[in-house]
Motif scaffolding. Sequence first.
Motif, short mmCIF file in Angstrom:
data_model
loop_
_atom_site.label_atom_id
_atom_site.label_comp_id
_atom_site.label_asym_id
_atom_site.label_seq_id
_atom_site.Cartn_x
_atom_site.Cartn_y
_atom_site.Cartn_z
N GLU A 1 0.83 -1.20 0.00
CA GLU A 1 0.00 0.00 0.00
C GLU A 1 0.87 1.25 0.00
OE1 GLU A 1 -3.61 -2.04 2.57
OE2 GLU A 1 -2.13 -0.78 3.58
N ASP A 2 0.26 2.33 -0.43
CA ASP A 2 0.96 3.61 -0.45
C ASP A 2 1.39 3.97 0.98
OD1 ASP A 2 1.93 6.11 -0.85
OD2 ASP A 2 0.03 7.01 -1.46
N ASP A 3 2.70 4.12 1.18
CA ASP A 3 3.21 4.38 2.53
C ASP A 3 3.59 5.85 2.73
OD1 ASP A 3 3.92 3.29 5.09
OD2 ASP A 3 6.02 3.60 4.54
N SER A 4 3.22 6.69 1.79
CA SER A 4 3.58 8.11 1.93
C SER A 4 2.83 8.72 3.11
CB SER A 4 3.25 8.86 0.65
OG SER A 4 1.86 8.79 0.36
N PHE A 5 3.41 9.75 3.66
CA PHE A 5 2.81 10.37 4.85
C PHE A 5 2.96 11.88 4.78
CE2 PHE A 5 3.09 12.06 9.17
CZ PHE A 5 1.89 11.60 9.70
N GLU A 6 1.89 12.55 5.10
CA GLU A 6 1.93 14.00 5.23
C GLU A 6 1.02 14.40 6.39
OE1 GLU A 6 -0.23 16.31 2.24
OE2 GLU A 6 -0.70 14.40 1.24
N VAL A 7 1.43 15.44 7.06
CA VAL A 7 0.64 15.91 8.20
C VAL A 7 -0.58 16.66 7.69
CG1 VAL A 7 0.65 17.38 10.25
CG2 VAL A 7 2.71 16.08 9.63
N ILE A 8 -1.75 16.28 8.19
CA ILE A 8 -3.00 16.94 7.80
C ILE A 8 -3.70 17.46 9.05
CG2 ILE A 8 -3.30 15.54 5.71
CD1 ILE A 8 -5.28 13.80 7.27
N PRO A 9 -4.57 18.45 8.91
CA PRO A 9 -5.29 18.97 10.08
C PRO A 9 -6.14 17.88 10.72
CG PRO A 9 -5.52 20.44 8.20
CD PRO A 9 -4.89 19.19 7.67
N ARG A 10 -6.34 18.00 12.00
CA ARG A 10 -7.14 17.03 12.74
C ARG A 10 -8.57 17.03 12.20
NH1 ARG A 10 -9.92 16.41 17.81
NH2 ARG A 10 -9.22 14.53 18.92
N TYR A 11 -9.13 15.83 12.02
CA TYR A 11 -10.49 15.72 11.50
C TYR A 11 -11.49 16.37 12.47
CZ TYR A 11 -8.51 11.93 8.63
OH TYR A 11 -7.75 11.18 7.77
N LYS A 12 -12.54 16.92 11.87
CA LYS A 12 -13.68 17.30 12.70
C LYS A 12 -14.42 16.06 13.17
CE LYS A 12 -14.42 21.65 10.21
NZ LYS A 12 -15.35 22.41 9.33
N GLY A 13 -14.52 15.07 12.25
CA GLY A 13 -15.12 13.79 12.63
C GLY A 13 -16.45 13.49 11.97
#
Length: 663
Positions: A408-420
């Motif tokens: 699987e795609d193992d790339s990672f980037e920081v994203i804002p916390r989900y609202k949910g």
Amino acid sequence: MRQIKLVWRYIRRYKKLLMVSITCMLIVQTLGLLAPLIVKSILDDQLVGITRPWYETQETSGVSYNGKYYTQDDQTGDILTIVILNGQYLAIDGPIELGQQFFDGTNLKVVTFEGNEVFYPAVKLTGGEVMNFYAPFIEPVAILLILLFGRYVLHILFLFLQRITTSYITVNVVRDARKDAVKALQRMPMTYFEHEPAGKVANRIITDVNGMINLFSTLMNLLLNASLSVIFAYIGMFYLDSSLALMTFVAFPLIYLWLRFFVSHLNQIAQRVSESASMITAKLNEIINGVNILQIFNYQNETEKEFEVVSNEYRREQLREQKLHLTIGWNMIRLLGLMVTALIIGYFGFQSLTISGFIISAGTIYAYNDYLSRLIEPVQTLFREFGNLQMALVRTDRIFAIIDAEQEDDSFEVIPRYKGDIKFENLWFSYVKEKPVLLGVNLDIPAGSMIGIVGHTGSGKSTLMNLLLRFYDLKECDLGNIYVDGKEIRELSKRTYRQHIGIILQDPMIYTGTIASNVKFGKDVSDEEVERVLREIGGGYMIDKLENGIHHEVYRGGGNLSVGEKQLISFARAVVHNPSILVMDEATANIDTETENLIQNALNKVKEGRTTIVIAHRLSTIKNANKIIVLENGLKVEEGTHDELLANDKQYAGIYRSQTKNV
């Protein structure tokens, strides 16, 4: 060969060591070429050099005998012949005929090849006279012995360097391959683990990776070392007798046909042996992990019988492999080598040689036979190691089936916390094509809410969460979409997507370490924070009763903790990572009522500010949920609060009554 290219990916990281190993191998082979020639010189030129003609000289530096001086350098004077016969040294004036020799105490009788008898007056030399004739050879023999000793010392030194560098390469290659295999394993889709037993996968990483070592070692021995041995052996053989060296080429087509026949039978056996070994490991893993169940249900005898079946299959395949080697493999090559050695001795024995000529050629026979053994040895190695080579190729394929498997795609980037906000839209999903387990599920989960999902076994509860957590992704044959905060979840890599999602499983995974290390699980938080979270969810009693508190040692699988304590650690782990979406999959199914109340109280505290999804078996856990979803055979059949669903008096009410009727 494809497998060689695969292994070369790792070996090329250690090119400098490989060059050192190859250089040492070349030096070792060169030293191997010199050794027989030195021994030949000692035997032919020095130890039996006394039998070459001696010539009378006027120089007093020669060997003194009967008032005269003799040398082998100045070939102008009268000849004196020294004959070694039955341990006696005889001096004869003049040259002698070629033929079989006899000594009667006074005369040497020579029977020529034509059958004629010739008699020569002979004098038996004393020990001192023999030593006088050997005196010119002492210094050359000493020098040659020093060279021979130096050759052996250098051989040991460079052979050690060659093997130590090769070993360094192999152990590092195995370490790198195992590391890559574990890395790849963590990025594989969950479908891979459905078809491969855990023990079999472990066997590939632990055992099959050694196939890379065997492949590298075998290639070094067969392709490089054996080739060099053949080349240097032929250099020596052509130097000694080119005609006989040319005759040996006749054997190569025969060996090639023999090897093809051998390999055709060996290849299939090698695959079956490797597969049988993996099945033994898988069976052992199954027995060890379930030993408590085996003991409780007295299933020991049946287990032994089942293991015996697998073990016997492995034994049969190994015996087939050994029989192949013993019948047409390396064992037959040994016999061939002995036969060829006998032919070499016969070849030289039938030459027209005198006794002195025979003595002179003794070193030649030794050297030629030595080179011949160096020529036969690679063939023996080829047949002996070809089984290992076939096994190594199979094992190399198996370990690279993990390393190079679809990942699987193992790339990672920081994203804002989900609202949910979560939305399941017309979700159709099947593990097996044309056998859907979710049938058009639609579900909206507002941010910050707590929902419960209930249903009988096989209703699709865990499948729904597996899709949300992306343990599985929708395939081409599936329909629908899943959105988080209005964004389709497949638009992000799985690693990026999961950074704000937590999960608590029914069977918590506890790792060897401490309570603190299991709670932190890679999260950079203080011990104080770990303790605060544990106490907040009701784990204070557990910390207080342990001498080392959160630094209490935890065994593999949490064997020294209760089920409830392990679940509390698992819950604390999710809270410490502070997910915006928390999934609890039957998290309270295996804990007692008291612990369930503790977790229920903790849930009421931590659910604020995050979306909480609880797959519940015990409905008391979700009584206060904002919404409860009831699934039945892949369909959403009910939706509402606890009170609303009880009032509807349908599936949910039936489940609730069945759980509370005995309370």
